[in-house]
Motif scaffolding. Structure first.
Motif, PDB file in Angstrom:
ATOM      1  N   ARG A  63       3.587  -2.781   8.359  1.00 39.45           N
ATOM      2  CA  ARG A  63       2.815  -4.010   8.564  1.00 39.45           C
ATOM      3  C   ARG A  63       1.344  -3.706   8.824  1.00 39.45           C
ATOM      4  O   ARG A  63       0.465  -4.445   8.391  1.00 39.45           O
ATOM      5  CB  ARG A  63       3.387  -4.817   9.733  1.00 39.45           C
ATOM      6  CG  ARG A  63       4.768  -5.369   9.425  1.00 39.45           C
ATOM      7  CD  ARG A  63       5.331  -6.165  10.574  1.00 39.45           C
ATOM      8  NE  ARG A  63       5.471  -5.324  11.742  1.00 39.45           N
ATOM      9  CZ  ARG A  63       5.421  -5.761  13.006  1.00 39.45           C
ATOM     10  NH1 ARG A  63       5.224  -7.031  13.261  1.00 39.45           N
ATOM     11  NH2 ARG A  63       5.581  -4.944  14.003  1.00 39.45           N
ATOM     12  N   ARG A  64       1.067  -2.620   9.524  1.00 35.04           N
ATOM     13  CA  ARG A  64      -0.312  -2.272   9.874  1.00 35.04           C
ATOM     14  C   ARG A  64      -1.121  -1.830   8.664  1.00 35.04           C
ATOM     15  O   ARG A  64      -2.291  -2.181   8.532  1.00 35.04           O
ATOM     16  CB  ARG A  64      -0.305  -1.152  10.929  1.00 35.04           C
ATOM     17  CG  ARG A  64      -1.664  -0.773  11.461  1.00 35.04           C
ATOM     18  CD  ARG A  64      -1.557   0.301  12.537  1.00 35.04           C
ATOM     19  NE  ARG A  64      -1.164   1.581  12.006  1.00 35.04           N
ATOM     20  CZ  ARG A  64      -2.001   2.476  11.469  1.00 35.04           C
ATOM     21  NH1 ARG A  64      -3.281   2.209  11.391  1.00 35.04           N
ATOM     22  NH2 ARG A  64      -1.552   3.628  11.028  1.00 35.04           N
ATOM     23  N   THR A  65      -0.514  -1.056   7.765  1.00 33.07           N
ATOM     24  CA  THR A  65      -1.262  -0.448   6.666  1.00 33.07           C
ATOM     25  C   THR A  65      -0.939  -1.005   5.284  1.00 33.07           C
ATOM     26  O   THR A  65      -1.713  -0.833   4.352  1.00 33.07           O
ATOM     27  CB  THR A  65      -0.986   1.069   6.614  1.00 33.07           C
ATOM     28  OG1 THR A  65       0.397   1.274   6.303  1.00 33.07           O
ATOM     29  CG2 THR A  65      -1.345   1.746   7.914  1.00 33.07           C
ATOM     30  N   GLY A  66       0.232  -1.627   5.138  1.00 31.96           N
ATOM     31  CA  GLY A  66       0.660  -2.067   3.812  1.00 31.96           C
ATOM     32  C   GLY A  66       1.362  -0.969   3.030  1.00 31.96           C
ATOM     33  O   GLY A  66       1.710  -1.156   1.868  1.00 31.96           O
ATOM     34  N   TYR A  67       1.567   0.177   3.664  1.00 28.55           N
ATOM     35  CA  TYR A  67       2.239   1.312   3.008  1.00 28.55           C
ATOM     36  C   TYR A  67       3.477   1.706   3.792  1.00 28.55           C
ATOM     37  O   TYR A  67       3.509   1.547   4.994  1.00 28.55           O
ATOM     38  CB  TYR A  67       1.292   2.508   2.908  1.00 28.55           C
ATOM     39  CG  TYR A  67       0.076   2.217   2.084  1.00 28.55           C
ATOM     40  CD1 TYR A  67       0.197   1.823   0.754  1.00 28.55           C
ATOM     41  CD2 TYR A  67      -1.193   2.302   2.624  1.00 28.55           C
ATOM     42  CE1 TYR A  67      -0.908   1.533  -0.005  1.00 28.55           C
ATOM     43  CE2 TYR A  67      -2.311   2.019   1.867  1.00 28.55           C
ATOM     44  CZ  TYR A  67      -2.170   1.629   0.555  1.00 28.55           C
ATOM     45  OH  TYR A  67      -3.266   1.340  -0.201  1.00 28.55           O
ATOM     46  N   PRO A  68       4.474   2.200   3.101  1.00 26.36           N
ATOM     47  CA  PRO A  68       4.517   2.469   1.670  1.00 26.36           C
ATOM     48  C   PRO A  68       4.650   1.170   0.895  1.00 26.36           C
ATOM     49  O   PRO A  68       5.055   0.140   1.428  1.00 26.36           O
ATOM     50  CB  PRO A  68       5.760   3.332   1.495  1.00 26.36           C
ATOM     51  CG  PRO A  68       6.668   2.898   2.584  1.00 26.36           C
ATOM     52  CD  PRO A  68       5.759   2.552   3.739  1.00 26.36           C
ATOM     53  N   ASP A 127      -4.572  -9.446   6.573  1.00 24.04           N
ATOM     54  CA  ASP A 127      -4.455  -9.290   5.122  1.00 24.04           C
ATOM     55  C   ASP A 127      -5.808  -8.857   4.574  1.00 24.04           C
ATOM     56  O   ASP A 127      -6.610  -9.659   4.118  1.00 24.04           O
ATOM     57  CB  ASP A 127      -4.011 -10.616   4.510  1.00 24.04           C
ATOM     58  CG  ASP A 127      -3.774 -10.515   3.015  1.00 24.04           C
ATOM     59  OD1 ASP A 127      -3.666  -9.383   2.506  1.00 24.04           O
ATOM     60  OD2 ASP A 127      -3.696 -11.565   2.363  1.00 24.04           O
ATOM     61  N   LYS A 128      -6.085  -7.551   4.660  1.00 20.39           N
ATOM     62  CA  LYS A 128      -7.347  -7.005   4.151  1.00 20.39           C
ATOM     63  C   LYS A 128      -7.146  -5.557   3.769  1.00 20.39           C
ATOM     64  O   LYS A 128      -6.152  -4.927   4.149  1.00 20.39           O
ATOM     65  CB  LYS A 128      -8.446  -7.131   5.204  1.00 20.39           C
ATOM     66  CG  LYS A 128      -8.233  -6.251   6.428  1.00 20.39           C
ATOM     67  CD  LYS A 128      -9.411  -6.330   7.369  1.00 20.39           C
ATOM     68  CE  LYS A 128      -9.278  -5.385   8.527  1.00 20.39           C
ATOM     69  NZ  LYS A 128      -9.269  -3.976   8.184  1.00 20.39           N
ATOM     70  N   ALA A 129      -8.100  -5.026   3.041  1.00 20.19           N
ATOM     71  CA  ALA A 129      -8.035  -3.626   2.656  1.00 20.19           C
ATOM     72  C   ALA A 129      -8.187  -2.736   3.885  1.00 20.19           C
ATOM     73  O   ALA A 129      -8.769  -3.132   4.897  1.00 20.19           O
ATOM     74  CB  ALA A 129      -9.125  -3.317   1.646  1.00 20.19           C
ATOM     75  N   ASN A 130      -7.686  -1.515   3.814  1.00 14.75           N
ATOM     76  CA  ASN A 130      -7.789  -0.593   4.943  1.00 14.75           C
ATOM     77  C   ASN A 130      -9.184   0.020   5.062  1.00 14.75           C
ATOM     78  O   ASN A 130      -9.572   0.472   6.126  1.00 14.75           O
ATOM     79  CB  ASN A 130      -6.747   0.511   4.784  1.00 14.75           C
ATOM     80  CG  ASN A 130      -5.344  -0.014   4.966  1.00 14.75           C
ATOM     81  OD1 ASN A 130      -5.006  -0.523   6.015  1.00 14.75           O
ATOM     82  ND2 ASN A 130      -4.533   0.071   3.926  1.00 14.75           N
ATOM     83  N   PHE A 131      -9.913   0.052   3.970  1.00 12.45           N
ATOM     84  CA  PHE A 131     -11.272   0.642   3.992  1.00 12.45           C
ATOM     85  C   PHE A 131     -12.278  -0.332   3.473  1.00 12.45           C
ATOM     86  O   PHE A 131     -12.033  -1.208   2.749  1.00 12.45           O
ATOM     87  CB  PHE A 131     -11.316   1.922   3.125  1.00 12.45           C
ATOM     88  CG  PHE A 131     -10.478   3.010   3.701  1.00 12.45           C
ATOM     89  CD1 PHE A 131     -10.956   3.847   4.709  1.00 12.45           C
ATOM     90  CD2 PHE A 131      -9.198   3.234   3.237  1.00 12.45           C
ATOM     91  CE1 PHE A 131     -10.181   4.847   5.220  1.00 12.45           C
ATOM     92  CE2 PHE A 131      -8.402   4.249   3.760  1.00 12.45           C
ATOM     93  CZ  PHE A 131      -8.897   5.064   4.751  1.00 12.45           C
TER      94      PHE A 131
END
Length: 131
Positions: A63-68, A127-131
Motif C-alpha cells: 500500500r505504501r509503495t504500490g509494489y510489487p 495515490d502519487k508517484a514515489n519520486f
C-alpha cells in the motif's frame, strides 16, 4: 530448465478468461542505470517476497509503495467499494466500535475522508508517484 528471470504471463489452464499478461517487466538482476522508480520496484518486490510470511507488513509495504505490481482481482465481491487494480487499502472498523465507542467511531470515520470500507485510503496511502 532454469526459471525465467522476469515475470511471466498468468495462464489459467481451467479458464482462459482469467489469463493475463505480466504486470511487471522487472528482472531480478540489479541495473544501476535504471530509473529510481524501477530500482524501487526491484527492491520492494524482493522485500515483499521476504516479508510475505508476515502478511500485515507485506501488505503495508504494498500500500505504501504500490509494489510489487500484482495481478488485478478476478472476482471482486465488494460491490464497487474496493478497486480491482489497487485492491484493499484498509480494514473497516469492527462492529464492536459502534457499541463500545460510538463517538470515537464517528470521529474516526470523519477523519478518514471517505467511507468506512476497504476501498478508502489512509492518510499516508496516497495515490502519487514515489519520486
Amino acid at each position: 530448465m532454469m526459471p525465467p528471470s522476469k515475470p511471466i504471463d498468468y495462464v489459467d489452464y481451467k479458464n482462459s478468461a482469467n489469463n493475463d499478461t505480466a504486470v511487471s517487466k522487472i528482472t531480478i538482476k540489479w541495473d544501476a542505470a535504471a530509473s529510481n522508480e524501477v530500482k524501487l520496484e526491484r527492491i520492494i518486490t524482493q522485500k515483499w517476497l521476504a516479508m510475505f510470511p508476515e502478511g500485515q507488513e507485506a501488505w503495508t509495504e504494498f500500500r505504501r509503495t504500490g509494489y510489487p505490481k500484482l495481478f488485478p482481482i478476478v472476482v471482486n465481491s465488494s460491490g464497487g467499494t474496493i478497486d480491482t487494480k489497487i485492491q484493499v487499502r484498509r480494514l473497516a472498523y469492527p462492529q464492536s466500535e459502534a457499541t463500545i465507542n460510538p463517538d470515537g467511531l464517528k470521529g474516526g470515520i470523519q477523519l478518514l475522508g471517505g467511507a468506512d470500507n476497504g476501498g478508502t485510503r489512509l492518510w499516508w496511502d496516497v495515490d502519487k508517484a514515489n519520486f
